[in-house]
Design an enzyme around this catalytic site. Structure first.
Site, PDB file in Angstrom:
ATOM      1  N   GLU A 114       0.832  -1.221   0.000  1.00 29.59           N
ATOM      2  CA  GLU A 114       0.000   0.000   0.000  1.00 29.59           C
ATOM      3  C   GLU A 114       0.860   1.261   0.000  1.00 29.59           C
ATOM      4  OE1 GLU A 114      -2.800  -0.500   3.257  1.00 29.59           O
ATOM      5  OE2 GLU A 114      -4.157  -1.580   1.946  1.00 29.59           O
ATOM      6  N   GLU A 136      -5.621  -8.127  -1.485  1.00 28.69           N
ATOM      7  CA  GLU A 136      -6.306  -7.991  -0.191  1.00 28.69           C
ATOM      8  C   GLU A 136      -7.744  -7.622  -0.462  1.00 28.69           C
ATOM      9  OE1 GLU A 136      -4.794  -5.442   2.937  1.00 28.69           O
ATOM     10  OE2 GLU A 136      -2.724  -5.914   2.386  1.00 28.69           O
TER      11      GLU A 136
HETATM   12  C1  BGP Z   1      -4.563  -2.987   4.733  1.00 29.96           C
HETATM   13  C2  BGP Z   1      -3.215  -3.475   5.180  1.00 29.96           C
HETATM   14  C3  BGP Z   1      -3.229  -4.710   5.990  1.00 29.96           C
HETATM   15  C4  BGP Z   1      -4.507  -4.950   6.760  1.00 29.96           C
HETATM   16  C5  BGP Z   1      -5.763  -4.501   6.087  1.00 29.96           C
HETATM   17  C6  BGP Z   1      -7.017  -4.535   6.912  1.00 29.96           C
HETATM   18  O1  BGP Z   1      -4.559  -1.605   4.693  1.00 29.96           O
HETATM   19  O2  BGP Z   1      -2.342  -3.706   4.108  1.00 29.96           O
HETATM   20  O3  BGP Z   1      -2.041  -4.774   6.702  1.00 29.96           O
HETATM   21  O4  BGP Z   1      -4.431  -4.969   8.080  1.00 29.96           O
HETATM   22  O5  BGP Z   1      -5.615  -3.236   5.568  1.00 29.96           O
HETATM   23  O6  BGP Z   1      -7.058  -3.437   7.773  1.00 29.96           O
HETATM   24  P1  BGP Z   1      -7.411  -3.551   9.287  1.00 29.96           P
HETATM   25  O7  BGP Z   1      -6.462  -4.543   9.832  1.00 29.96           O
HETATM   26  O8  BGP Z   1      -7.223  -2.211   9.843  1.00 29.96           O
HETATM   27  O9  BGP Z   1      -8.811  -4.009   9.342  1.00 29.96           O
END
Ligand code: BGP
Length: 480
Positions: free
Chosen positions: A175, A376
């Site tokens: 990201e 993701e």
């Molecule tokens: C993205 C990241 C991850 C992850 C995901 C979900 O932004 O790359 O590392 O954690 O988001 O977010 P969260 O864990 O805050 O729900």
């Protein structure tokens, strides 16, 4: 069939959110190791020193470090073709500045990759996923220093050499566009020297962020070029958080605002990594931030020579932007924007917008014309364990089904070249934005709780069996 025969079905994780063993076998302290737990109401904190008696969730996480064999066997049972994971920079170079790498850290990933290969699973490796050495924050204030470019290159050269026969797919920075937002100061850019306080309260200067991001672009391009020259079998990808942006109304001013926001949050970074140059509107963005961007001689050529081979992104949510001051704000703490009246939100306030994924896929493929992969996507939710040990998560199945249906449309109807899908947190892990365990994404449940308790045992949720069938049928059978 909608999806290619070699479609890469799998799941995604990051070292700092699963491994634990934060100080084991010579590992150094990463920026994530300085983050406390939190919740939606009590933001997690970053502390400049480790506070005794405070819970730091990355320190144990789900202890993948000691459970990797069991975990990889479970994802293999689901039929994974690919496993997205990251290497903890601080296992290889504890402070980022050593001359020689830490052999025990290197040996750990040898074991993990060998285990994946034994199960016929291809690793997809993020080189830097929010776990840069904290020593580089202390010494250099993170990526604002160009010294980090060389240190990152050294780290990449070591892992490329070591794992050249075990890893083919690499992503340079997770990201990378998180550096466009104030929260990017913490995990991504490390521009928080001496800072202690709330994750959402970091001292922010967009001039510093955008300059630091330029240094990440140079680092990324340099290692992509290096990989192409030395390891032609590698495929090098970018990784960005795609924030689909809609105008709140069809008023032209809202439409322009949405276009500008999307240029800022999405395409500014993607253009640099995929087209090898800043977009034409970069000058407007720099002017708005009062930034006179510092280029060194040769930077422009480096960016041109380091274009990525495939495009990867995370997709969770869409946002609305517009001028109506009375419109209700969206409640998602990272995405912001105005509330979209047509969409439901998750328990954590993130809007759920499966069609936005089709929109994102078409936008991205139209702009860059390189193979695309969703690395993701998923629903963070509270899960309950029944007395008999089963975990029913129909909400997660529904979320994934709807998103896969839209992927199908993007491939079959629109013609997007989609390589694969790795939903986030295929196994429960620590949340990035809140630092809690309660926000679960997994198809595998982990007995671990927000107060640090739990026996770390793993259990299959209903979504585990559902996703197994989806993979078996290459996405044809999406029924529950
Ligand atoms: C993205 C990241 C991850 C992850 C995901 C979900 O932004 O790359 O590392 O954690 O988001 O977010 P969260 O864990 O805050 O729900």
């Amino acid at each position: 069939m909608a999806f290619r025969n070699d479609f890469l079905w799998g799941g995604a994780t990051a070292a700092n959110q699963i491994e634990g063993a934060w100080d084991v076998d010579g590992k150094g302290v990463s920026v994530s190791d300085m983050c406390t737990n939190g919740s939606l109401d009590h933001p997690k904190r970053i502390t400049a020193v480790i506070e005794p008696g405070t819970l730091y969730p990355s320190h144990e996480a789900i202890d993948f470090y000691h459970h990797y064999e069991e975990d990889i066997a479970l994802i293999a049972e689901m039929g994974f073709k690919v496993f997205r994971m990251s290497i903890n920079w601080t296992r290889i170079f504890p402070t980022g500045m050593e001359e020689k790498p830490n052999e025990k850290g290197l040996a750990f990933y040898d074991k993990v990759f060998n285990c994946c290969r034994r199960h016929g699973i291809e690793p997809l490796v993020t080189i830097s996923h929010y776990e840069m050495p904290y020593a580089l924050v202390e010494k250099y204030n993170g990526w604002i220093s160009r010294e980090l470019i060389g240190l990152y290159e050294k780290y990449c050269h070591v892992i490329f050499e070591r794992y050249q026969n075990k890893v083919k797919y690499w992503l340079t920075f997770n990201e990378i566009n998180s550096g466009m937002l104030p929260t990017g100061n913490v995990h991504s850019l490390g521009t928080i020297q001496g800072f202690s306080g709330s994750f959402f309260g970091v001292k922010d200067d967009p001039k510093i962020r955008l300059q630091a991001l330029h240094h990440q672009f140079i680092a990324s391009a340099k290692v992509v070029k290096y990989a192409h020259e030395h390891y032609p079998q590698f495929l090098m990808g970018n990784m960005m958080c795609c924030i689909v942006t809609y105008p709140y109304t069809c008023a032209p001013a809202d439409v322009i605002e949405a276009q500008h926001y999307s240029q800022f949050i999405n395409w500014y970074c993607a253009d640099v990594q995929c087209k090898g140059e800043y977009p034409f509107y970069a000058k407007r963005i720099w002017k708005e931030c009062d930034l006179s961007m510092k280029f060194e001689p040769g930077d422009e050529e480096i960016l041109k020579e380091g274009k990525v081979d495939f495009f990867t992104f995370s997709y969770y949510s869409s946002v609305c932007v517009g001028k109506d001051e009375n419109a209700e704000q969206g409640s998602g703490n990272v995405f912001g924007g105005l509330k979209n009246p047509y969409l439901q939100v998750s328990d954590w306030g993130w809007s759920i917008d499966a069609e936005g994924l089709r929109y994102a896929l078409c936008e991205i493929y139209d702009r860059y014309r390189i193979p695309v992969m969703i690395v993701e996507n998923g629903l963070g939710a509270n899960d309950a364990v029944e007395e008999d040990g089963s975990i029913h998560d129909p909400y997660r199945i529904e979320y994934m089904r709807k998103h896969i249906e839209q992927m199908k449309l993007a491939v079959e109807e629109d013609g997007v070249d989609l390589m694969g899908y790795t939903p986030w947190g295929c196994i429960d892990l620590v949340s990035l934005s809140t630092g809690e365990m309660a926000k679960r994404y997994g198809m595998i449940y982990v007995n671990k709780f927000d107060d640090g308790s739990g026996d770390l045992s793993r259990q299959r949720k209903d979504s585990f069996y559902w996703y197994k069938k989806v993979i078996e049928t290459n996405g044809e059978d999406l029924r529950e």
